[in-house]
Design an enzyme around this catalytic site. Structure first.
Site, mmCIF file in Angstrom:
data_model
loop_
_atom_site.group_PDB
_atom_site.id
_atom_site.type_symbol
_atom_site.label_atom_id
_atom_site.label_comp_id
_atom_site.label_asym_id
_atom_site.label_seq_id
_atom_site.Cartn_x
_atom_site.Cartn_y
_atom_site.Cartn_z
ATOM 1 N N GLY A 1 0.806 -1.125 0.076
ATOM 2 C CA GLY A 1 -0.091 -0.050 0.002
ATOM 3 C C GLY A 1 0.724 1.279 -0.072
ATOM 4 C CB ALA B 1 -8.096 -1.743 9.083
ATOM 5 C CB CYS C 1 2.316 8.417 10.395
ATOM 6 S SG CYS C 1 0.448 8.620 10.712
ATOM 7 C CG ASN D 1 0.250 10.935 6.583
ATOM 8 O OD1 ASN D 1 0.250 11.848 5.636
ATOM 9 N ND2 ASN D 1 -0.497 9.761 6.151
ATOM 10 N N GLY E 1 -5.343 -0.071 5.241
ATOM 11 C CA GLY E 1 -4.488 -0.511 6.506
ATOM 12 C C GLY E 1 -4.745 0.708 7.641
#
Length: 313
Positions: free
Chosen positions: A12, A168, A129, A288, A165
């Site tokens: 990702g 979630a 992050c 981030n 990700g």
């Protein structure tokens, strides 16, 4: 110069940004594999174009690759739940694991705070992050004061930079970051909030840090903050204060109520940050990604340098 092969699990935004950083900037690492679960993902397609071995069969596919035995270090950029499964397998196989999820199985690592203190651990966790951006500021206040009663951070990131990700893992993000504010930041109580900003065009990563401390002077706190900003900028050049540090005295005659603590007085410090990305994968608004992958790369590169020295000895 000899380099250590590494693999990235998770194709990702974070995994792809990290891959590009390793290929362009790493002193001691080279890409050995890019691992995903979506055969149509942009990250896997990009890795294949760059000549990196790829698999869309997750960790099982990674283990089937002919060069798996040569890979010494694995970055996990999946999700907290998936990392628990992946880590168990990777540890059995003797791999060094850098965890870019909020799973926090291994010790928290923020290069500007604890540097290489955990470098020899089999698994190290890069917090989040938001944690990488803000916890150094909490630590900066703590080292210039007698105590930090409360540390609270608000991380605002572009919705476009948050993949499935990240989405979630919102609960894990807040829990892991709050815990790291206390463990690495030195605050007695920590709280973390993340905001996914849907604005178009996407806005750059912004972070606000609030602390309530006792002892120390405004001057010493501000200098400590400036020194810490400079330390983070060594590996994230786009990290900066958005405006001058703000202070407010909270007197005994008008204390604030801290959840779980009660009425408190002290010096409230407000720190506003901006993190501009290097635009290796997503544009510069995705600071981030940049702060997370840059911190992971610094830590992994230092470990790889040590391994190469051992092998050469």
């Amino acid at each position: 110069m000899e380099k250590i092969p590494c693999a990235i699990i998770g194709s990702g935004n974070i995994g792809t940004d990290l891959m590009i950083k390793i290929m362009r900037m790493s002193k001691h690492l080279e890409m050995g594999a890019m691992v995903g679960i979506d055969p149509k993902s942009d990250g896997l397609a990009r890795a294949a174009r760059l000549g990196v071995p790829v698999t869309h069969e997750g960790i099982d596919g990674l283990r089937k690759l002919p060069n798996y035995g040569d890979i010494q270090i694995v970055f996990d950029a999946t999700s907290a739940g998936a990392h628990v499964h992946n880590n168990a397998i990777l540890q059995k196989d003797g791999k060094k694991v850098i965890d870019l999820t909020p799973a926090a199985i291994g010790p928290f690592t923020i290069p500007a705070i604890n540097g290489d203190a955990n470098i020899d651990e089999p698994n190290i966790n890069m917090v989040t992050c938001g944690g990488q951006a803000t916890i150094p500021m909490v630590r900066a206040v703590r080292r210039a004061t007698d105590r930090v009663i409360w540390g609270e951070i608000v991380a605002s990131i572009s919705s476009k930079s948050a993949g499935p990700g990240t989405r979630a893992n919102i609960d894990e993000f807040t829990e892991t970051t709050s815990k790291a504010i206390e463990i690495l930041g030195g605050a007695e109580h920590g709280k973390a909030i993340i905001i996914l900003n849907p604005a178009e065009p996407p806005l750059i990563m912004r972070d606000t840090v609030f602390t309530l401390s006792q002892g120390g002077s405004r001057e010493s706190i501000e200098q400590s903050i400036l020194d810490m900003v400079a330390a983070v900028q060594k590996y994230v050049p786009g990290y900066r204060l958005k405006q001058k540090v703000q202070f407010e005295n909270i007197g005994d005659n008008a204390p604030v109520r801290i959840p779980g603590v009660g009425l408190c007085s002290g010096l409230k410090t407000t720190i506003m940050l901006e993190v501009e990305g290097a635009a290796h994968y997503l544009p510069a608004y995705a600071g981030n990604l940049d702060i997370m992958t840059s911190a992971a790369l610094v830590s992994a590169d230092h470990w790889a340098a040590k391994q190469l020295q051992k092998e050469a000895a």
